[in-house]
Design a protein around this motif. Structure first.
Motif, short mmCIF file in Angstrom:
data_model
loop_
_atom_site.label_atom_id
_atom_site.label_comp_id
_atom_site.label_asym_id
_atom_site.label_seq_id
_atom_site.Cartn_x
_atom_site.Cartn_y
_atom_site.Cartn_z
N LEU A 22 -22.33 30.48 21.39
CA LEU A 22 -21.89 30.51 20.09
C LEU A 22 -21.67 29.06 19.68
O LEU A 22 -20.80 28.86 18.88
CB LEU A 22 -20.64 31.45 19.91
CG LEU A 22 -20.64 32.97 19.92
CD1 LEU A 22 -19.27 33.45 19.56
CD2 LEU A 22 -21.90 33.47 19.02
N ALA A 78 -17.36 29.21 14.80
CA ALA A 78 -17.07 30.04 13.85
C ALA A 78 -16.97 29.43 12.44
O ALA A 78 -16.47 28.32 12.38
CB ALA A 78 -16.09 31.21 14.01
N ASN A 100 -13.35 37.79 12.64
CA ASN A 100 -13.40 38.55 13.93
C ASN A 100 -12.24 38.25 14.83
O ASN A 100 -12.04 38.97 15.68
CB ASN A 100 -14.78 38.28 14.50
CG ASN A 100 -15.87 38.76 14.08
OD1 ASN A 100 -15.85 39.71 13.07
ND2 ASN A 100 -17.20 38.27 14.22
N TRP A 157 -20.21 33.49 14.55
CA TRP A 157 -19.24 34.13 14.24
C TRP A 157 -18.36 34.11 13.35
O TRP A 157 -18.26 32.85 12.79
CB TRP A 157 -18.42 33.99 15.88
CG TRP A 157 -17.94 35.21 16.22
CD1 TRP A 157 -16.51 35.39 16.52
CD2 TRP A 157 -18.46 36.34 16.94
NE1 TRP A 157 -16.05 36.33 17.13
CE2 TRP A 157 -17.29 37.15 17.36
CE3 TRP A 157 -19.53 36.97 16.68
CZ2 TRP A 157 -17.56 38.27 17.96
CZ3 TRP A 157 -19.87 37.94 17.39
CH2 TRP A 157 -18.82 38.94 17.87
#
Length: 285
Positions: free
Chosen positions: A257, A169, A144, A140
């Motif tokens: 994730l 992320a 975002n 990710w």
């Protein structure tokens, strides 16, 4: 010759400029774009700008001529990407490309992430075409979360339904640097690489980071999937978008994730951008 598709997009442009900053001569970099007028800055630096569209096989065959290494930045048209990526791969094969680097999704072959099926299908296409390839399964983007960060600073809460699921992320710049490292390596090793941030975080951690930066109380409100969907609809999101966001959070709750990998920082030779640093940059603008 190193060619980057989608070169005026947010990731592609960072890769092109990163190649130049890494010392690749501008004349050996090709930026494949849909709209050349958006690539004036790249052209001004000496980059070869070539027009092509993922849906136009003929334009791709022309644009990829002379390419040694190709970065295929995944397309943005959901439902069309497998066909479009196939066009690029066939053009790459016809051009005799020596290495394909593809930006895929985390755990693409085995995940509930709603974005993953088209990426998994593309990975299979790459194998079928038979070109040497490095598949970069980018996690990710920290970007975002930019709007949720700003909203949390205003409202005092982050709202979601991902529970204690963690998100590995990193910034677009981090992932772009990873692609540059592969594209410029003396002998890139074909295979699949899971890429993500060094310090995975939960949405509760995100709320805490916003609280630390703003000096106000910020909490994470964890909802059930139905509650989350109703909340999003109440915020004015369309039904389809709300369903997608909830499905994403449910995947995060299941570990979609969390990569458990530090391969990205290994590639770029530095730690990935910490959450607190990104939160600070968003809120201080």
């Amino acid at each position: 010759m190193i060619t980057v598709t989608g070169a005026t997009g947010q990731l592609g442009r960072l890769v092109v400029t990163g190649l130049l900053d890494a010392g690749v001569p501008a004349g050996e970099v090709v930026a494949v774009v849909r709209s050349p007028e958006k690539a004036g800055d790249l052209s001004a630096r000496g980059v070869q700008v070539r027009q092509a569209e993922y849906g136009d096989a003929a334009s791709l065959r022309t644009a990829l001529q002379g390419t040694d290494r190709l970065l295929l930045v995944s397309g943005s048209e959901v439902g069309q990407r497998v066909t479009q990526h196939g066009n690029v791969l066939q053009a790459a094969k016809a051009a005799g490309v020596g290495l394909v680097v593809y930006t895929s999704a985390p755990k693409a072959a085995d995940t509930s992430l709603p974005l993953a099926p088209e990426h998994a299908a593309t990975e299979r296409l790459i194998a079928d075409v038979g070109l040497p390839a490095v598949v970069l399964r980018n996690n990710w983007y920290l970007e975002n979360h930019d709007q949720p960060i700003r909203t949390a600073a205003e409202t005092g809460e982050v709202v979601g339904s991902s529970g204690a699921g963690t998100i590995a992320a990193a910034t677009r710049a981090d992932f772009a640097a990873g692609a540059v490292a592969v594209l410029t390596a003396a002998e890139p090793e074909p295979g699949v690489v899971e890429l993500g941030g060094d310090q995975p975080f939960t949405l509760a951690d995100l709320a805490a980071a916003v609280a630390a930066e703003t000096g106000r109380e910020v909490t994470y409100r964890d909802l059930s999937a139905p509650e989350h969907q109703q909340f999003l609809l109440g915020q004015g999101l369309p039904q389809e978008t709300a369903e997608f966001v909830v499905a994403l959070d449910q995947s995060i709750a299941q570990g979609a994730l969390e990569t458990g990998s530090t391969a990205l920082s290994g590639l770029i030779g530095r730690p990935t951008t910490p959450l607190a640093v990104h939160v600070r940059s968003v809120l201080r603008g």
